[in-house]
Design an enzyme around this catalytic site. Structure first.
Site, PDB file in Angstrom:
ATOM      1  N   GLU A 154      -0.429  -1.980   5.338  1.00  0.00           N
ATOM      2  CA  GLU A 154       0.525  -1.848   6.452  1.00  0.00           C
ATOM      3  C   GLU A 154       0.422  -0.485   7.115  1.00  0.00           C
ATOM      4  O   GLU A 154       0.727  -0.337   8.299  1.00  0.00           O
ATOM      5  CB  GLU A 154       1.956  -2.080   5.947  1.00  0.00           C
ATOM      6  CG  GLU A 154       2.995  -2.266   7.048  1.00  0.00           C
ATOM      7  CD  GLU A 154       3.456  -0.962   7.675  1.00  0.00           C
ATOM      8  OE1 GLU A 154       3.741  -0.953   8.888  1.00  0.00           O
ATOM      9  OE2 GLU A 154       3.528   0.058   6.953  1.00  0.00           O
ATOM     10  N   ASP A 214       0.817  -1.216   0.000  1.00  0.00           N
ATOM     11  CA  ASP A 214       0.000   0.000   0.000  1.00  0.00           C
ATOM     12  C   ASP A 214       0.849   1.263   0.000  1.00  0.00           C
ATOM     13  O   ASP A 214       2.056   1.234   0.273  1.00  0.00           O
ATOM     14  CB  ASP A 214      -0.951   0.009   1.194  1.00  0.00           C
ATOM     15  CG  ASP A 214      -0.225  -0.138   2.531  1.00  0.00           C
ATOM     16  OD1 ASP A 214       0.805  -0.837   2.589  1.00  0.00           O
ATOM     17  OD2 ASP A 214      -0.687   0.444   3.536  1.00  0.00           O
TER      18      ASP A 214
END
Length: 420
Positions: free
Chosen positions: A170, A112
């Site tokens: 994350e 991400d």
């Protein structure tokens, strides 16, 4: 009989040294092969990184990223499953000698990006305005794809199968790692140990670092809403000043760290957002406060969070106001397995030279890889990406963050090395 005894002593003396020499030659041969393959794949992996950097996606929205990773794995020939925890991927590399249920080594990359407007003037700058891979997850993903191709070539020489985990989210609670674990990524086959890397702008390219034992902090988000009574700034006695209450709460809560916490326990409480939308002559009704609490002790963590809530509520009540406190529980502290990390360092020293492998200090930043560390032995390490001559000096979460692409080679080599 004497001749047989002498021959036995000679053989007993010579064979172990020959075996040790053969093992060294075998390791050198593998290292040479991996290095050669890293060079051959370098431009391809740089292409991965540039594509991912141009097309970043926020936490839990990484649908196109997932499809891109899946496409590359398919082209390599690695079987995998998509849509794990919605946008994650799990792949497995097995040799012909591996059984289906044999325990494996896990390698993880996060995929991400962050809500940051990129300021770099490079051809591969983000095309998704306001979203940027400013924490290097595009690097982590590209490195793992490159390492995967090398490991796939070596699959019949691997002692253990290798599981590749491409993980979403994350950067945002509750942490994609926790969702991947709930989805079963550590099972079928069982992951017995796990590695992950992270870009590190403090180190020059070509160097790596890690730390055995406690390394990174837990991380919880603190949200406090103060509700008072609005009114004219010239008549404060007719108001309940939410700004004054909020300021007192922030000041008071710092004493939890300075007076309640054992000085031997690393701990930080910091507030980075204070919003009270009044003006020069208006006392606002509400104030919004946002902060972070970080530590490396679970017992103290639980105690401190309760104290934050209680203290904020009591201070507000003493002023006739109301405090609504919300704690968003984040990641646990990250503790590297001592034996696994020591083995990694020994191999890294042999691979890169001791002068390029560093023992890093503890950090109160957080990483959701810690969820895996709560379940199995793990080693989380960092690769240098800094190159001052090229102007690559900015830290992560910075709008000008970038890397020296030579770091991709080191990342691939370290990930492959961990599995050999």
């Amino acid at each position: 009989m004497l001749l047989i005894l002498v021959l036995g002593i000679i053989l007993f003396d010579i064979r172990p040294r020959n075996l040790h020499t053969n093992i060294e030659k075998m390791n050198q041969s593998k290292q040479q092969y991996v290095t050669q393959q890293t060079e051959l794949l370098f431009n391809k992996v740089v292409g991965y990184r540039k594509h991912l950097h141009m097309h970043p996606e926020l936490s839990y929205e990484e649908y196109n990223t997932m499809e891109y990773i899946s496409k590359q794995l398919t082209q390599i020939g690695i079987p995998h499953e998509t849509k794990i925890a919605d946008t994650g991927i799990v792949a497995i590399i097995r040799g012909n000698h591996h059984s289906k249920d044999q325990e494996c080594i896990g390698l993880r990359a996060d995929i991400d990006a962050l809500p940051i407007l990129e300021m770099n003037d490079v051809p591969y700058a983000s095309t998704n305005k306001g979203v940027m891979h400013a924490c290097g997850h595009d690097v982590h993903t590209s490195v793992l794809l490159g390492a995967a191709e090398i490991l796939f070539q070596l699959k019949d020489e691997l002692k253990d199968p290798v599981k590749l985990i491409f993980q979403p989210g994350e950067e945002k609670n509750p942490g994609g790692a926790s969702l991947m674990i709930k989805a079963g990524c550590l099972d079928n086959p069982k992951v017995k140990e796990m590695y992950a890397l992270h870009v590190f702008p403090d180190l020059p390219v070509g160097q790596v670092g890690t730390k055995e034992g406690l390394y990174m902090a837990s991380c919880d988000e603190v949200y406090i809403d103060i509700i008072g009574k609005s009114g004219h700034g010239a008549t404060p006695h007719e108001t309940i000043d939410s700004i004054l209450v909020g300021a007192e709460i922030i000041t008071s809560l710092q004493q939890i760290v300075s007076r309640k916490c054992d000085p031997k326990i690393p701990c930080v409480l910091n507030f980075g957002h204070f919003e009270g939308l009044g003006t020069t002559n208006v006392v606002p009704e509400k104030v919004h406060i946002k902060g972070t609490f970080r530590t490396m002790n679970e017992k103290w963590r639980a105690k401190a969070l309760k104290q934050i809530i209680k203290q904020a509520e009591l201070i507000a009540e003493a002023h006739g106001a109301k405090a609504i406190v919300e704690i968003s529980k984040g990641y646990p502290f990250l503790e590297n397995d001592v034996d696994l990390t020591r083995k990694f360092v020994v191999k890294a020293n042999a691979w890169l030279g001791k002068e390029n492998v560093h023992d890093l200090p503890i950090r109160l930043t957080a990483e959701d890889f810690s969820f895996y560390a709560q379940e199995i032995p793990t080693c989380f390490f960092r690769i240098g990406v800094r190159n001052e001559e090229k102007g690559i000096v900015h830290g992560v979460h910075n709008a000008r963050f970038d890397i020296d692409h030579e770091a991709l080679k080191v990342g691939m080599q370290m990930m492959v090395m961990a599995c050999l």
